[in-house]
Design an enzyme around this catalytic site. Structure first.
Site, PDB file in Angstrom:
ATOM      1  N   ASN A   9       0.862  -1.179   0.000  1.00 33.60           N
ATOM      2  CA  ASN A   9       0.000   0.000   0.000  1.00 33.60           C
ATOM      3  C   ASN A   9       0.901   1.232   0.000  1.00 33.60           C
ATOM      4  O   ASN A   9       1.504   1.566   1.011  1.00 33.60           O
ATOM      5  CB  ASN A   9      -0.892  -0.030   1.263  1.00 33.60           C
ATOM      6  CG  ASN A   9      -1.718   1.236   1.414  1.00 33.60           C
ATOM      7  OD1 ASN A   9      -1.843   2.027   0.469  1.00 33.60           O
ATOM      8  ND2 ASN A   9      -2.290   1.434   2.593  1.00 33.60           N
ATOM      9  N   TRP A  10       0.980   1.874  -1.158  1.00 37.47           N
ATOM     10  CA  TRP A  10       1.909   3.008  -1.295  1.00 37.47           C
ATOM     11  C   TRP A  10       1.353   4.284  -0.666  1.00 37.47           C
ATOM     12  O   TRP A  10       2.046   5.291  -0.607  1.00 37.47           O
ATOM     13  CB  TRP A  10       2.239   3.246  -2.773  1.00 37.47           C
ATOM     14  CG  TRP A  10       2.989   2.120  -3.430  1.00 37.47           C
ATOM     15  CD1 TRP A  10       3.434   0.960  -2.835  1.00 37.47           C
ATOM     16  CD2 TRP A  10       3.399   2.035  -4.798  1.00 37.47           C
ATOM     17  NE1 TRP A  10       4.081   0.175  -3.750  1.00 37.47           N
ATOM     18  CE2 TRP A  10       4.072   0.811  -4.966  1.00 37.47           C
ATOM     19  CE3 TRP A  10       3.254   2.878  -5.910  1.00 37.47           C
ATOM     20  CZ2 TRP A  10       4.606   0.410  -6.200  1.00 37.47           C
ATOM     21  CZ3 TRP A  10       3.779   2.485  -7.133  1.00 37.47           C
ATOM     22  CH2 TRP A  10       4.450   1.263  -7.276  1.00 37.47           C
ATOM     23  N   LYS A  11       0.113   4.260  -0.277  1.00 34.64           N
ATOM     24  CA  LYS A  11      -0.535   5.445   0.315  1.00 34.64           C
ATOM     25  C   LYS A  11      -0.311   6.675  -0.589  1.00 34.64           C
ATOM     26  O   LYS A  11      -0.247   6.522  -1.802  1.00 34.64           O
ATOM     27  CB  LYS A  11      -0.030   5.679   1.736  1.00 34.64           C
ATOM     28  CG  LYS A  11      -0.097   4.417   2.589  1.00 34.64           C
ATOM     29  CD  LYS A  11       0.061   4.708   4.046  1.00 34.64           C
ATOM     30  CE  LYS A  11       0.162   3.394   4.801  1.00 34.64           C
ATOM     31  NZ  LYS A  11       0.088   3.564   6.222  1.00 34.64           N
ATOM     32  N   HIS A  95      -9.452   0.814   4.862  1.00 27.53           N
ATOM     33  CA  HIS A  95      -8.158   1.029   5.535  1.00 27.53           C
ATOM     34  C   HIS A  95      -8.398   1.951   6.736  1.00 27.53           C
ATOM     35  O   HIS A  95      -9.222   2.862   6.672  1.00 27.53           O
ATOM     36  CB  HIS A  95      -7.150   1.653   4.566  1.00 27.53           C
ATOM     37  CG  HIS A  95      -5.759   1.657   5.125  1.00 27.53           C
ATOM     38  ND1 HIS A  95      -5.333   2.610   6.027  1.00 27.53           N
ATOM     39  CD2 HIS A  95      -4.715   0.813   4.942  1.00 27.53           C
ATOM     40  CE1 HIS A  95      -4.077   2.341   6.371  1.00 27.53           C
ATOM     41  NE2 HIS A  95      -3.679   1.262   5.733  1.00 27.53           N
ATOM     42  N   GLU A  97      -6.859   4.379   7.816  1.00 28.09           N
ATOM     43  CA  GLU A  97      -6.702   5.813   7.535  1.00 28.09           C
ATOM     44  C   GLU A  97      -7.977   6.371   6.902  1.00 28.09           C
ATOM     45  O   GLU A  97      -8.351   7.516   7.147  1.00 28.09           O
ATOM     46  CB  GLU A  97      -5.458   6.042   6.655  1.00 28.09           C
ATOM     47  CG  GLU A  97      -4.195   5.858   7.471  1.00 28.09           C
ATOM     48  CD  GLU A  97      -2.980   5.406   6.694  1.00 28.09           C
ATOM     49  OE1 GLU A  97      -2.975   5.471   5.458  1.00 28.09           O
ATOM     50  OE2 GLU A  97      -2.012   4.955   7.351  1.00 28.09           O
ATOM     51  N   GLU A 167      -5.197  -5.326  10.602  1.00 25.91           N
ATOM     52  CA  GLU A 167      -4.179  -4.295  10.834  1.00 25.91           C
ATOM     53  C   GLU A 167      -4.478  -3.567  12.145  1.00 25.91           C
ATOM     54  O   GLU A 167      -5.302  -2.642  12.161  1.00 25.91           O
ATOM     55  CB  GLU A 167      -4.196  -3.283   9.690  1.00 25.91           C
ATOM     56  CG  GLU A 167      -3.930  -3.877   8.324  1.00 25.91           C
ATOM     57  CD  GLU A 167      -3.406  -2.827   7.366  1.00 25.91           C
ATOM     58  OE1 GLU A 167      -2.282  -2.983   6.896  1.00 25.91           O
ATOM     59  OE2 GLU A 167      -4.105  -1.829   7.126  1.00 25.91           O
ATOM     60  N   GLY A 173       2.477   2.083  10.734  1.00 27.25           N
ATOM     61  CA  GLY A 173       3.396   3.215  10.564  1.00 27.25           C
ATOM     62  C   GLY A 173       4.077   3.629  11.855  1.00 27.25           C
ATOM     63  O   GLY A 173       4.689   4.696  11.919  1.00 27.25           O
ATOM     64  N   SER A 213       3.552  -2.280  10.281  1.00 24.01           N
ATOM     65  CA  SER A 213       5.020  -2.250  10.416  1.00 24.01           C
ATOM     66  C   SER A 213       5.681  -3.576  10.046  1.00 24.01           C
ATOM     67  O   SER A 213       6.643  -4.008  10.700  1.00 24.01           O
ATOM     68  CB  SER A 213       5.419  -1.807  11.832  1.00 24.01           C
ATOM     69  OG  SER A 213       4.939  -0.500  12.080  1.00 24.01           O
ATOM     70  N   GLY A 234       2.907  -1.212   4.259  1.00 27.94           N
ATOM     71  CA  GLY A 234       2.918   0.216   3.943  1.00 27.94           C
ATOM     72  C   GLY A 234       4.337   0.688   3.664  1.00 27.94           C
ATOM     73  O   GLY A 234       4.865   0.522   2.564  1.00 27.94           O
ATOM     74  N   GLY A 235       4.984   1.223   4.682  1.00 27.62           N
ATOM     75  CA  GLY A 235       6.307   1.836   4.523  1.00 27.62           C
ATOM     76  C   GLY A 235       7.317   0.980   3.773  1.00 27.62           C
ATOM     77  O   GLY A 235       8.008   1.469   2.877  1.00 27.62           O
TER      78      GLY A 235
HETATM   79  C1  PEP Z   1      -0.700   0.014   6.046  1.00 30.50           C
HETATM   80  O1  PEP Z   1      -0.823   1.193   5.811  1.00 30.50           O
HETATM   81  O2  PEP Z   1      -1.565  -0.771   5.633  1.00 30.50           O
HETATM   82  C2  PEP Z   1       0.454  -0.426   6.800  1.00 30.50           C
HETATM   83  C3  PEP Z   1       0.426  -1.635   7.293  1.00 30.50           C
HETATM   84  O3  PEP Z   1       1.491   0.447   6.952  1.00 30.50           O
HETATM   85  P1  PEP Z   1       2.944   0.154   7.626  1.00 30.50           P
HETATM   86  O4  PEP Z   1       3.449  -1.135   7.022  1.00 30.50           O
HETATM   87  O5  PEP Z   1       3.773   1.329   7.250  1.00 30.50           O
HETATM   88  O6  PEP Z   1       2.714   0.032   9.089  1.00 30.50           O
END
Ligand code: PEP
Length: 251
Positions: A9-11, A95, A97, A167, A173, A213, A234-235
């Site tokens: 997920n590049w956000k 998600h 967010e 999640e 994050g 994470s 994500g990251g």
């Molecule tokens: C996400 O946004 O779905 C996520 C899991 O982010 P991160 O891996 O950065 O925690």
């Protein structure tokens, strides 16, 4: 046997040119990995160029969100038919967010999920608890509620094809990951819930990802849990090396 699934997920990251370059890099670095489904989710502006960049490789492309309607007066939104026509195969829905920062409620997410299925898109349904809910012992209650609300009235065969991403919001994050045991406990309970709502064969077909994470350093322990079928990343999906390492660990 459930095929492991890894989605990036590049956000709201990467410009048009950066997105195409990252997509090509992911396709090259994961080429030949047959034991894992690899999906990337760029911002909507970059969907067409990323779809072009991955071409006919094994890499699937997902949207990060969508509206449930096919068209209409919904400023700023994208429809399922537009995503299909562009060549998307998947869409991330619910998600945290979207839920927490943009006020998306369970009823909206349910409508989107139903619409995605009706249009042949695979929904990646995100669920998870806040830190306060975990500390109050309400993790399972929250996750059960979100799943029941999203899947209300959805046919069993459709449910088997949905990808669920657990999640915990406190792990997204933050660099703080749920322990493999904490994640497995929730994943196992989700599969039991699906067995209760549908049956054992549907529950055993449905892929349940962990997100929060995830990195090359922690994926081995997570993916070795019996009910963790992959990761929503994500990251660490913003760099070819780390994302490809996670995909390889899951393959
Ligand atoms: C996400 O946004 O779905 C996520 C899991 O982010 P991160 O891996 O950065 O925690």
């Amino acid at each position: 046997m459930r095929k492991p699934f890894v989605a990036g997920n590049w956000k709201m990251n990467k410009s048009l040119s950066e997105a195409a370059e990252l997509a090509k890099g992911v396709a090259d670095a994961t080429a030949g990995l047959n034991g894992v489904e690899v999906v990337i989710a760029p911002v909507s502006l970059c969907l067409a160029s990323v779809i072009d960049a991955v071409g006919s490789t094994h890499v699937g492309v997902s949207a990060q969100n969508m509206h449930w309607a096919e068209q209409g007066a919904y400023t700023g939104e994208l429809s399922p038919t537009m995503l299909k026509e562009a060549g998307c195969g998947y869409v991330i829905l619910g998600h945290s967010e979207r839920r927490e920062l943009f006020g998306e409620g369970d009823e909206f997410i349910h409508r989107k999920l139903r619409s995605a299925l009706n249009h042949g898109l695979v929904p990646i349904l995100c669920i998870g608890e806040t830190l306060e809910e975990r500390e109050a012992g309400k993790t399972q209650q929250k996750v059960d509620f979100q799943i029941r609300a999203a899947l209300s009235g959805i046919a069993a065969d459709d449910v088997a094809d949905i990808v669920i991403a657990y999640e915990p919001i406190w792990a997204i994050g933050t660099g703080r990951t749920a322990s493999p045991q904490q994640a497995q406990e929730v994943h196992g309970a989700i599969r039991e819930l699906l067995t209760t709502m549908y049956d054992g064969s549907i529950a055993s077909r449905c892929r349940i990802l962990y997100g929060g994470s995830v990195k090359p350093a922690n994926i081995d322990d997570l993916i070795s849990q019996p009910d963790i079928d992959g990761a929503l990343v994500g990251g660490a999906s913003l760099k070819v090396d780390s994302f490809a390492a996670i995909a390889k660990a899951c393959a």
